[in-house]
Scaffold this motif. Structure first.
Motif, PDB file in Angstrom:
ATOM      1  N   CYS A   1       0.826  -1.208   0.000  1.00 12.74           N
ATOM      2  CA  CYS A   1       0.000   0.000   0.000  1.00 12.74           C
ATOM      3  C   CYS A   1       0.862   1.261   0.000  1.00 12.74           C
ATOM      4  CB  CYS A   1      -0.926  -0.039   1.211  1.00 12.74           C
ATOM      5  SG  CYS A   1      -1.851   1.470   1.537  1.00 12.74           S
ATOM      6  N   LEU A   2       1.843   1.328   0.895  1.00 11.82           N
ATOM      7  CA  LEU A   2       2.687   2.520   1.002  1.00 11.82           C
ATOM      8  C   LEU A   2       3.482   2.741  -0.268  1.00 11.82           C
ATOM      9  CD1 LEU A   2       3.968   4.857   2.577  1.00 11.82           C
ATOM     10  CD2 LEU A   2       5.584   3.207   3.547  1.00 11.82           C
ATOM     11  N   ARG A   3       4.127   1.698  -0.773  1.00 15.01           N
ATOM     12  CA  ARG A   3       4.962   1.854  -1.964  1.00 15.01           C
ATOM     13  C   ARG A   3       4.108   2.204  -3.181  1.00 15.01           C
ATOM     14  NH1 ARG A   3      10.163   0.334  -1.377  1.00 15.01           N
ATOM     15  NH2 ARG A   3      10.449  -0.302  -3.540  1.00 15.01           N
ATOM     16  N   ARG A   4       2.920   1.665  -3.270  1.00 14.96           N
ATOM     17  CA  ARG A   4       2.044   1.984  -4.396  1.00 14.96           C
ATOM     18  C   ARG A   4       1.672   3.469  -4.378  1.00 14.96           C
ATOM     19  NH1 ARG A   4      -1.079  -1.706  -3.506  1.00 14.96           N
ATOM     20  NH2 ARG A   4      -2.776  -0.687  -2.364  1.00 14.96           N
ATOM     21  N   HIS A   5       1.345   4.000  -3.196  1.00 14.18           N
ATOM     22  CA  HIS A   5       1.010   5.428  -3.117  1.00 14.18           C
ATOM     23  C   HIS A   5       2.210   6.293  -3.492  1.00 14.18           C
ATOM     24  CE1 HIS A   5      -3.071   5.256  -1.782  1.00 14.18           C
ATOM     25  NE2 HIS A   5      -2.807   4.575  -0.674  1.00 14.18           N
ATOM     26  N   VAL A   6       3.396   5.922  -3.009  1.00 17.55           N
ATOM     27  CA  VAL A   6       4.599   6.697  -3.333  1.00 17.55           C
ATOM     28  C   VAL A   6       4.857   6.663  -4.835  1.00 17.55           C
ATOM     29  CG1 VAL A   6       7.114   6.782  -3.077  1.00 17.55           C
ATOM     30  CG2 VAL A   6       5.656   6.459  -1.061  1.00 17.55           C
ATOM     31  N   HIS A   7       4.768   5.498  -5.444  1.00 17.23           N
ATOM     32  CA  HIS A   7       5.059   5.381  -6.874  1.00 17.23           C
ATOM     33  C   HIS A   7       4.010   6.093  -7.724  1.00 17.23           C
ATOM     34  CE1 HIS A   7       7.443   1.484  -5.814  1.00 17.23           C
ATOM     35  NE2 HIS A   7       8.100   2.586  -5.510  1.00 17.23           N
ATOM     36  N   ASP A   8       2.743   5.983  -7.346  1.00 20.08           N
ATOM     37  CA  ASP A   8       1.696   6.674  -8.103  1.00 20.08           C
ATOM     38  C   ASP A   8       1.898   8.183  -8.062  1.00 20.08           C
ATOM     39  OD1 ASP A   8       0.549   4.261  -8.713  1.00 20.08           O
ATOM     40  OD2 ASP A   8      -1.139   4.451  -7.307  1.00 20.08           O
TER      41      ASP A   8
ATOM     42  N   LEU B   1      -2.263  11.699  -5.807  1.00 18.80           N
ATOM     43  CA  LEU B   1      -2.172  11.721  -4.348  1.00 18.80           C
ATOM     44  C   LEU B   1      -3.122  10.704  -3.739  1.00 18.80           C
ATOM     45  CD1 LEU B   1      -2.148  15.579  -3.926  1.00 18.80           C
ATOM     46  CD2 LEU B   1      -0.256  14.065  -3.295  1.00 18.80           C
ATOM     47  N   PRO B   2      -2.754  10.131  -2.604  1.00 25.94           N
ATOM     48  CA  PRO B   2      -3.691   9.235  -1.922  1.00 25.94           C
ATOM     49  C   PRO B   2      -4.891  10.015  -1.416  1.00 25.94           C
ATOM     50  CG  PRO B   2      -1.793   9.676  -0.530  1.00 25.94           C
ATOM     51  CD  PRO B   2      -1.490  10.278  -1.868  1.00 25.94           C
ATOM     52  N   PRO B   3      -5.992   9.334  -1.149  1.00 29.37           N
ATOM     53  CA  PRO B   3      -7.152  10.040  -0.579  1.00 29.37           C
ATOM     54  C   PRO B   3      -6.808  10.657   0.771  1.00 29.37           C
ATOM     55  CG  PRO B   3      -7.732   7.811  -1.288  1.00 29.37           C
ATOM     56  CD  PRO B   3      -6.237   7.906  -1.352  1.00 29.37           C
ATOM     57  N   ARG B   4      -7.499  11.689   1.123  1.00 26.92           N
ATOM     58  CA  ARG B   4      -7.299  12.279   2.455  1.00 26.92           C
ATOM     59  C   ARG B   4      -7.641  11.238   3.529  1.00 26.92           C
ATOM     60  NH1 ARG B   4      -6.026  17.470   2.201  1.00 26.92           N
ATOM     61  NH2 ARG B   4      -6.602  18.669   0.333  1.00 26.92           N
ATOM     62  N   GLN B   5      -6.893  11.277   4.611  1.00 27.41           N
ATOM     63  CA  GLN B   5      -7.038  10.326   5.718  1.00 27.41           C
ATOM     64  C   GLN B   5      -6.678   8.892   5.301  1.00 27.41           C
ATOM     65  OE1 GLN B   5      -7.626  11.756   8.653  1.00 27.41           O
ATOM     66  NE2 GLN B   5      -7.852  13.695   7.548  1.00 27.41           N
ATOM     67  N   ALA B   6      -5.910   8.755   4.222  1.00 29.10           N
ATOM     68  CA  ALA B   6      -5.509   7.413   3.784  1.00 29.10           C
ATOM     69  C   ALA B   6      -4.592   6.776   4.822  1.00 29.10           C
ATOM     70  CB  ALA B   6      -4.800   7.487   2.443  1.00 29.10           C
ATOM     71  N   ARG B   7      -4.702   5.482   4.942  1.00 28.62           N
ATOM     72  CA  ARG B   7      -3.880   4.734   5.898  1.00 28.62           C
ATOM     73  C   ARG B   7      -3.474   3.418   5.270  1.00 28.62           C
ATOM     74  NH1 ARG B   7      -2.353   4.057  11.002  1.00 28.62           N
ATOM     75  NH2 ARG B   7      -3.223   6.048  11.663  1.00 28.62           N
ATOM     76  N   CYS B   8      -2.224   3.036   5.518  1.00 29.13           N
ATOM     77  CA  CYS B   8      -1.715   1.755   5.052  1.00 29.13           C
ATOM     78  C   CYS B   8      -1.417   0.856   6.248  1.00 29.13           C
ATOM     79  CB  CYS B   8      -0.433   1.945   4.229  1.00 29.13           C
ATOM     80  SG  CYS B   8      -0.712   2.718   2.616  1.00 29.13           S
ATOM     81  N   PRO B   9      -1.501  -0.452   6.062  1.00 30.71           N
ATOM     82  CA  PRO B   9      -1.227  -1.366   7.175  1.00 30.71           C
ATOM     83  C   PRO B   9       0.269  -1.441   7.486  1.00 30.71           C
ATOM     84  CG  PRO B   9      -1.593  -2.608   5.173  1.00 30.71           C
ATOM     85  CD  PRO B   9      -1.880  -1.175   4.828  1.00 30.71           C
TER      86      PRO B   9
END
Length: 483
Positions: free
Chosen positions: A451-458, A465-473
């Motif tokens: 999840c984290l790496r996908r958001h960074v790469h996107d 940008l990830p949605p507001r209040q986005a959270r990764c496990p």
């Protein structure tokens, strides 16, 4: 603290107002240097306030994009305290996936560099250990630590010569701007981890119009002018980390059904009455605190749980094994000076610190208050110049920046990261359940498309940008063994 805060604020204004004029881009000469890298040196002024004055060199390394036809440009990376190039040689997986899209450009801060590089400076005298002020809390030991730290700093000054005056993140941010221009990029793409986030904060403030896409992971907050509040963020985060360790243990660890905090409290009380037996030695109260505080990073939790279990059963040998080794007699490096110039150019006197510490103990009474002595030990005895002290972030017009904050990060306290993030209205925060350097370490562990790496790469590749209040496990947390 009021006088200290006002002094830091005044110095901050003086530092940030004096931005250097732009210079013509320089040509970089890249040469193959092993491990799939090309290396070059960037020539920069020692002091960007005097761009025509004496110069020094900065080490660069490039990992070329795998497929030039898909290349999106250059991405500048700094992985944090110490050299960036050397650890990437050892663990290329921390950034290698980024070469799917970018030429990854590694930049080392001044005084550090690649292995055997002449730009890497060795200070003849290493500084004293950071736990010394916890293990020995009297004024005599305070003064002895200050003298040892001053001697180490003096050896760095001598080893670096005039280049020592360039050891601030204000200067490094200018170096990064010179690198951007030399790479021919209209705007900077940057990924900063840990101390690399301090360089990113300085760059945003000095060159807001040149910021393209910037990822800051494991934020070291350089925006808090009050030293006491900064120490309090460290203390509260560490206190909370002990509770998170307890929560992790509840799902299964060496402590079995025992509550980790209750075991901690019992052992601390026992150590106050008499040192804990540990084979042929003992562990006293202060050593107990140092051993636990140094083991609150999640990867060490299994060892900490086992050590607490055996100590509760009467043998603190494993706790003793968690104590840090004595500081090496080998040479030191200038990174410590850079940190002090950025964060603590002025350290409170002994009596003033005791007053601060009493408030830290009230806020974080179990283990967090130790952070006060641990952090002050970095800089006690250092000279006050050069200085780029913390100050509120002034970065108007900066495009959206992606900030990653880990629940289990006590290296760069997540409370401090939150304090920095709210000063960037356009920033997007992605919170995750892992600890420090999560993006880099997920790459080392080859966890794939997390999840984290996908958001960074996107974000880096498409600006998404990830949605507001986005959270990764906590993808790394899930792999910590419990046995």
């Amino acid at each position: 603290m009021g006088i200290i805060t006002r002094t830091l604020a005044a110095l901050a204004v003086a530092s940030t107002m004096a931005a250097a004029p732009p210079s013509s881009p320089q040509a970089l000469t890249w040469k193959e240097c092993g491990d799939g890298m090309d290396c070059a040196k960037l020539t920069v002024p020692i002091d960007w306030n005097r761009p025509d004055g004496p110069t020094t060199k900065v080490d660069l390394a490039r990992l070329p994009a795998r497929d030039p036809s898909r290349r999106l440009g250059s991405l500048v990376v700094n992985t944090g305290a110490g050299s960036t190039i050397q650890p990437v040689r050892t663990m290329p997986a921390v950034v290698s996936e980024l070469t799917t899209w970018f030429d990854v450009i590694l930049i080392d801060p001044r005084g550090l560099g690649d292995k055997d590089s002449p730009t890497s400076v060795e200070c003849p005298i290493a500084g004293p250990g950071l736990t010394g002020l916890v293990l020995r809390q009297d004024e005599k030991s305070w003064r002895a630590h200050a003298r040892a730290r001053a001697a180490a700093d003096a050896s760095c000054r001598e080893a670096m010569g005039a280049a020592y005056t360039g050891l601030t993140s204000w200067q490094v941010a200018h170096d990064i701007e010179a690198l951007r221009a030399a790479l021919g990029e209209d705007r900077l793409r940057y990924l900063g981890n840990s101390y690399g986030t301090v360089f990113g904060q300085a760059y945003m403030e000095l060159f807001p119009a040149k910021v393209g896409r910037m990822v800051l992971d494991g934020v070291a907050d350089h925006t808090q002018p009050s030293l006491e509040r900064w120490l309090t963020h460290n203390a509260l985060t560490e206190e909370r980390q002990l509770r998170r360790f307890r929560d992790w243990c509840e799902a299964g660890c060496a402590l079995g059904d025992d509550d980790a905090i209750e075991v901690f409290d019992d052992l601390l009380a026992r150590a106050r009455r008499a040192p804990l037996p540990a084979g042929k030695r003992t562990v006293n109260e202060r050593e107990f605190l140092v051993a636990v505080q140094g083991s609150l990073a999640p990867p060490i939790w299994p060892k900490l749980a086992a050590a607490l279990r055996e100590a509760a059963d009467g043998d603190a040998s494993k706790l003793a094994a968690l104590l840090p080794e004595p500081p090496p007699r080998s040479p030191g490096y200038p990174m410590g000076a850079l940190l002090c110039h950025d964060f603590m150019p002025r350290v409170p006197a002994y009596r003033a610190f005791l007053a601060i510490e009493s408030r830290l103990r009230a806020a974080a009474p179990r283990i967090g208050w130790v952070q006060g002595r641990f952090q002050i030990a970095r800089c006690l005895g250092m000279g006050k110049d050069p200085a780029y002290p913390p100050h509120p972030l002034r970065a108007e017009g900066v495009p959206p920046v992606l900030i990653a904050i880990g629940d289990h990060d006590d290296n760069t306290p997540n409370l401090a990261a939150e304090h920095m993030a709210v000063q960037l209205p356009n920033a997007r925060v992605i919170r995750h359940g892992d600890g420090h350097a999560a993006y880099l370490m997920q790459g080392v562990r080859a966890l794939g498309d997390t999840c984290l790496r996908r958001h960074v790469h996107d974000y880096l590749t498409e600006g998404t940008l990830p949605p507001r209040q986005a959270r990764c496990p906590g993808d790394l947390m899930a792999r910590i063994p419990r046995g």
